[in-house]
Design an enzyme around this catalytic site. Structure first.
Site, short mmCIF file in Angstrom:
data_model
loop_
_atom_site.label_atom_id
_atom_site.label_comp_id
_atom_site.label_asym_id
_atom_site.label_seq_id
_atom_site.Cartn_x
_atom_site.Cartn_y
_atom_site.Cartn_z
N GLU A 50 0.52 -2.07 -4.43
CA GLU A 50 -0.78 -1.33 -4.32
C GLU A 50 -0.53 -0.10 -3.86
O GLU A 50 -1.61 0.90 -4.06
CB GLU A 50 -2.03 -2.08 -3.67
CG GLU A 50 -2.50 -3.38 -4.43
CD GLU A 50 -1.37 -4.59 -4.27
OE1 GLU A 50 -0.51 -4.32 -3.87
OE2 GLU A 50 -1.96 -5.71 -4.79
N PHE A 112 -10.53 -16.99 1.87
CA PHE A 112 -9.25 -16.69 1.47
C PHE A 112 -9.15 -15.31 0.76
O PHE A 112 -10.13 -15.01 0.19
CB PHE A 112 -8.95 -17.64 0.20
CG PHE A 112 -7.69 -17.49 -0.61
CD1 PHE A 112 -6.32 -17.56 0.26
CD2 PHE A 112 -7.67 -17.00 -1.76
CE1 PHE A 112 -5.34 -17.05 -0.36
CE2 PHE A 112 -6.36 -16.75 -2.19
CZ PHE A 112 -5.32 -16.98 -1.71
N GLN A 113 -8.26 -14.65 1.34
CA GLN A 113 -7.99 -13.07 0.85
C GLN A 113 -9.29 -12.29 0.99
O GLN A 113 -9.59 -11.31 0.65
CB GLN A 113 -7.90 -13.06 -0.56
CG GLN A 113 -6.49 -13.85 -0.94
CD GLN A 113 -5.69 -13.27 -2.06
OE1 GLN A 113 -6.52 -13.17 -3.21
NE2 GLN A 113 -4.49 -13.07 -2.23
N LYS A 162 -16.86 -10.08 -5.25
CA LYS A 162 -16.90 -10.78 -6.90
C LYS A 162 -18.19 -11.10 -7.42
O LYS A 162 -18.22 -11.08 -8.69
CB LYS A 162 -16.10 -12.02 -6.64
CG LYS A 162 -15.79 -13.06 -7.89
CD LYS A 162 -14.47 -13.77 -7.99
CE LYS A 162 -14.15 -14.38 -9.13
NZ LYS A 162 -12.83 -14.48 -9.65
N MET A 477 16.23 13.70 8.34
CA MET A 477 15.55 14.47 9.11
C MET A 477 15.49 13.95 10.36
O MET A 477 15.34 14.75 11.37
CB MET A 477 14.16 14.72 8.30
CG MET A 477 13.14 15.77 9.19
SD MET A 477 14.06 17.31 9.30
CE MET A 477 13.23 18.12 7.76
C1 LIG Z 1 6.72 5.54 6.04
C2 LIG Z 1 7.65 6.49 6.74
N1 LIG Z 1 8.39 5.86 7.94
C3 LIG Z 1 9.31 6.59 8.70
C4 LIG Z 1 8.99 8.05 8.59
C5 LIG Z 1 9.74 9.00 9.58
N2 LIG Z 1 10.66 9.74 9.01
C6 LIG Z 1 10.35 11.07 8.63
S1 LIG Z 1 11.57 11.78 7.69
C7 LIG Z 1 12.68 10.41 7.64
C8 LIG Z 1 14.06 10.39 7.05
C9 LIG Z 1 13.88 10.02 5.53
O1 LIG Z 1 15.01 9.87 5.03
P1 LIG Z 1 15.51 10.23 3.64
O2 LIG Z 1 14.41 9.74 2.63
O3 LIG Z 1 16.89 9.82 3.39
O4 LIG Z 1 15.52 11.77 3.52
P2 LIG Z 1 16.42 12.74 4.13
O5 LIG Z 1 15.81 13.41 5.27
O6 LIG Z 1 17.67 12.21 4.34
O7 LIG Z 1 16.57 13.79 3.21
C10 LIG Z 1 12.09 9.34 8.45
C11 LIG Z 1 12.64 8.15 8.70
C12 LIG Z 1 8.14 8.57 7.64
N3 LIG Z 1 7.88 9.86 7.61
N4 LIG Z 1 7.44 7.69 6.72
#
Ligand SMILES: Cc1ncc(C[n+]2csc(CCOP(=O)(O)OP(=O)(O)O)c2C)c(N)n1
Ligand SMILES: [Mg+2]
Lengths: 563, 163
Positions: A50, A112-113, A162, A477
């Site tokens: 979802e 439920f749910q 529902k 990042m």
């Molecule tokens: C749902 C979620 N969890 C954690 C983060 C923290 N976060 C920001 S950038 C990143 C790294 C993402 O890694 P990747 O998709 O391999 O991208 P890259 O930076 O390596 O291009 C993370 C963990 C986020 N933005 N969103």
């Protein structure tokens, strides 16, 4: 009088609202709604999670400019939408989320749910409703669409028990929506606009800073005209990319944490900042006290709460970006633009000097693929005409920096919430909205795994989205922050085990391609872009490449780290 | 915080389930503070009035008012601290009434034009209405006798009509 079930009423109103596609996932509480849905001409895109439904509806909305719609069941179906809703909320995207709910007599019983999804989503929707009677259903759904798309747009959730879906009631087409307590201001105050024209006339170093509001109000044409006529350089936030042609000589590139050198220097030096449809996010302003410290700030936005929230403003204007820019352009008809523009040469020279001093750059060697090179080539091979969605992280920033966007709705990214897993489902939604366009998700190897299941959706619905993974084997990042600010302690950011993305694509019935050497980049892109169906292209890139320039969080925008 | 002052904000809202939690959720979610809160119906069917008091500096009050206005169910918002207004609060105060204090308490009640609404062998419950200053003064006088319990409504307020 005609009687209909709640489910039939919902379908009637959805069609009156012009809904052509619903992204959804069925369950017990919405069987009645699905039973009626399949009798309508509305297309249903069956997602695999979802969260994907909401991101897809969001991508559909960003690409088409029309509200996206999703339909999910109660309980876990509803809670799975929350990240998607919060993502749309932060970026002001019109999405209508319809959730099933347990029958009214069971509400509050821990049935439920059962989950209080209206309570859960109250802080991350523009508005939400629990429909307690089928008599209210038509009105509520009309209001939901009205609220989602008007004013500052946003997600609206409608929770339908529902028994309300099953109830048989008299149906009369609801009247025009008129909410006494919700009347957004579209028309700007003319006196304020005259003051703006005065400031534009006087300014020596004026600058336009545009954001997502320009995209949402479809004001890109007016913005471009305004900038060209006044010869004002333009920068945008991440959300504003596409609001101004990325190939125009007045274009400075994006500003902020990973903005261009010249955009950030211009913010610091300008004496007039015309901010349009922006909210001065901390990723944009850096240290807010010194942001545009030499400038008078004009702020145009439809949402009064955005104005003076983060920065002091000399001239606030509450109004629709397009209506306001139209008016401003009309007022310029009476101005001697030649005389005004003649005073700006020194400013443009300065900007050109900044541009020649530090430009976005990388060096592509013989052995290892640079991620920027992949985006560069993607831009070339798609002739700048693809719709680009992104995941979050370095991939997102490189897409923003190296693809040059020319029209609104072309760059689709989770700016406010920064939701990993957004890009693939958003690409699916964009592809539904724009079947004839090339839609590419520029992804990270981490993010793509957060909603990879939607590849099945793309295959089942014949949506030929292309996923470009910039595979650095890291949560890049975060690794970059660890490198720069945590003494290279890469705590838990290495993705040492990855699936074989080529085989994974094939397992889903999509095409999988891989490039590990620079000379393979163009052939893989060519083949992937030309393939008729969904494709994953896995680009194994330099592991420890970082995104530059970078303004450390909370620093002045001029304190950029440059490589 | 600089320039922080008490503000009494009053608003008309749709009388619908969930409206109060939207208002309260806005305050908690954005880190605004609520010192008191009072909700009741008005004479207009379907419309309730919420009166709340908060401490904030001028830009924050501006932001609070705008954010409240942005809620779909909020019809009108006013900061009555800045306007000519009437502000009242009611309190029920249960005070210990030892034999040697009973006369003194009744004298205070008289001076403050309050009412005794419940009498026991060892307590009075006093009903008082007034502005913040009056309630404070009364409480200061009663405290030495021993205030057992107190229930306050928090301020309600109306703008004065033009004369
Ligand atoms: C749902 C979620 N969890 C954690 C983060 C923290 N976060 C920001 S950038 C990143 C790294 C993402 O890694 P990747 O998709 O391999 O991208 P890259 O930076 O390596 O291009 C993370 C963990 C986020 N933005 N969103
Ligand atoms: Mg990565």
């Amino acid at each position: 009088m005609q009687t209909m079930t709640g489910a039939q009423i919902l379908m009637a109103v959805l069609q009156e609202e012009g809904v052509d596609t619903i992204f959804g996932f069925p369950g017990g509480a919405v069987i009645d709604l699905y039973d009626e849905l399949v009798k309508t001409p509305i297309r249903h895109v069956l997602v695999r999670h979802e969260q994907g439904a909401v991101h897809a509806a969001d991508g559909y909305a960003r690409a088409s400019g029309r509200p996206g719609v999703c339909l999910v069941t109660s309980g876990p179906g509803a809670t799975n939408t929350v990240t998607g809703i919060a993502t749309a909320f932060m970026d002001s995207i019109p999405v209508v989320v319809i959730t099933g709910q347990v029958p009214t007599h069971l509400i509050g019983n821990d049935a439920f749910q059962e989950v209080d999804i209206v309570g859960i989503t109250r802080p991350c929707t523009k508005h939400n409703y629990l429909v307690k009677s089928a008599d209210d259903l038509a009105r509520v759904v009309r209001e939901a669409f009205h609220i989602a798309r008007s004013g500052r747009p946003g997600p609206v959730l409608v929770d339908i028990p529902k028994d309300v879906a099953q109830a048989q009631v008299a149906y009369t087409r609801p009247a025009e929506v008129n909410l006494r307590s919700y009347q957004p201001t579209y028309k700007p105050n003319k006196r304020q606009l005259r003051k703006i024209v005065g400031l534009v006339r006087e300014a020596q170093r004026p600058l336009i800073f545009a954001g997502g509001g320009v995209v949402l109000s479809k004001a890109a044409g007016e913005l471009t005209a305004f900038a060209r006529r006044t010869r004002m350089p333009v920068t945008t936030s991440l959300m504003g990319l596409g609001a101004f042609p990325g190939t125009d000589p007045l274009w400075l590139g994006m500003l902020g944490m990973h903005g261009t050198f010249r955009a950030n220097m211009s913010i610091d030096a300008c004496d007039l900042l015309v901010a349009i449809g922006v909210r001065f996010d901390d990723r944009v302003t850096g240290k807010v006290e010194s942001f545009a410290q030499r400038a008078q700030i004009v702020h145009i936005d439809i949402d009064p709460t955005s104005i003076r929230k983060n920065v002091p403003v000399a001239i606030p204007v509450v109004g629709d970006c397009r209506a306001t820019l139209e008016q401003l352009n009309r007022m310029l008809d009476d101005e001697d633009l030649g005389a005004i523009n003649g005073t700006r040469d020194a400013w443009h020279d300065q900007i050109a000097e900044w541009k020649s001093r530090v430009a976005l750059a990388y060096s592509q060697g013989q052995d290892i693929i640079k991620p920027q090179y992949v985006v560069d080539k993607l831009y070339e091979l798609t002739e700048g005409r693809a719709i680009v969605t992104t995941e979050v992280g370095q991939n997102q920033m490189w897409a923003a920096q190296y693809y040059h966007f020319s029209h609104p709705g072309q760059f689709i990214s989770s700016g406010g919430l920064g939701t990993m897993g957004f890009g693939l489902p958003a690409a699916i939604g964009a592809q539904v909205a724009c079947p004839d366009r090339i839609v590419v998700d520029v992804a990270g190897d981490g993010s793509i795994q957060m909603n990879i299941q939607e590849l099945a959706t793309a295959v089942q619905c014949c949506l030929p989205v292309k996923v470009v993974i910039l595979n650095n084997g890291y949560l890049g990042m975060v690794r970059q922050w660890q490198e720069l600010f945590y003494d290279k302690r890469y705590a838990c950011t290495a993705m040492d085990h990855q699936p074989d993305f080529v085989k994974l694509a094939e397992a889903y019935g999509a095409v999988g391609l891989r490039a590990t050497r620079p000379e393979e980049v163009v052939p893989v892109l060519r083949e992937g872009l030309a393939a008729p169906g969904p494709v994953i292209m896995d680009f194994v890139v330099a592991r420890e490449e970082s995104v530059y320039p970078m303004v450390p969080a909370g620093a002045n925008l001029t304190e950029m780290l440059l490589v | 915080m600089q320039g922080e002052a008490k503000h009494i904000i009053t608003m008309l809202v749709d009388n619908e389930p969930g409206v109060l939690s939207r208002v309260v959720g806005l305050f908690s979610g954005r880190g605004f503070n609520i010192e008191s809160l009072c909700v009741a119906e008005t004479v207009t069917p379907g419309v309730s009035r919420i009166t709340l008091s908060t401490k904030a500096n001028p830009p924050l009050v501006e932001q609070i008012e705008k954010q409240l206005n942005k809620l779909i169910n909020v019809i009108k918002v006013r900061d009555l601290t800045r306007e000519e207004s009437v502000i009242r609060e009611m309190a029920l105060i249960c005070v210990k009434a030892a034999p040697e204090h009973r006369a003194e308490i009744l004298r205070i009640v008289d001076i403050f034009r309050c009412q005794v609404v419940d009498v026991g062998l060892e307590h009075y419950i006093i009903e008082v209405t007034g502005d913040e200053g009056k309630l404070k003064a009364l409480l200061n006088l009663l405290k030495p006798m021993g205030v057992k319990k107190i229930a306050r409504t928090g301020p309600v307020a109306l703008m004065r009509e033009p004369k």
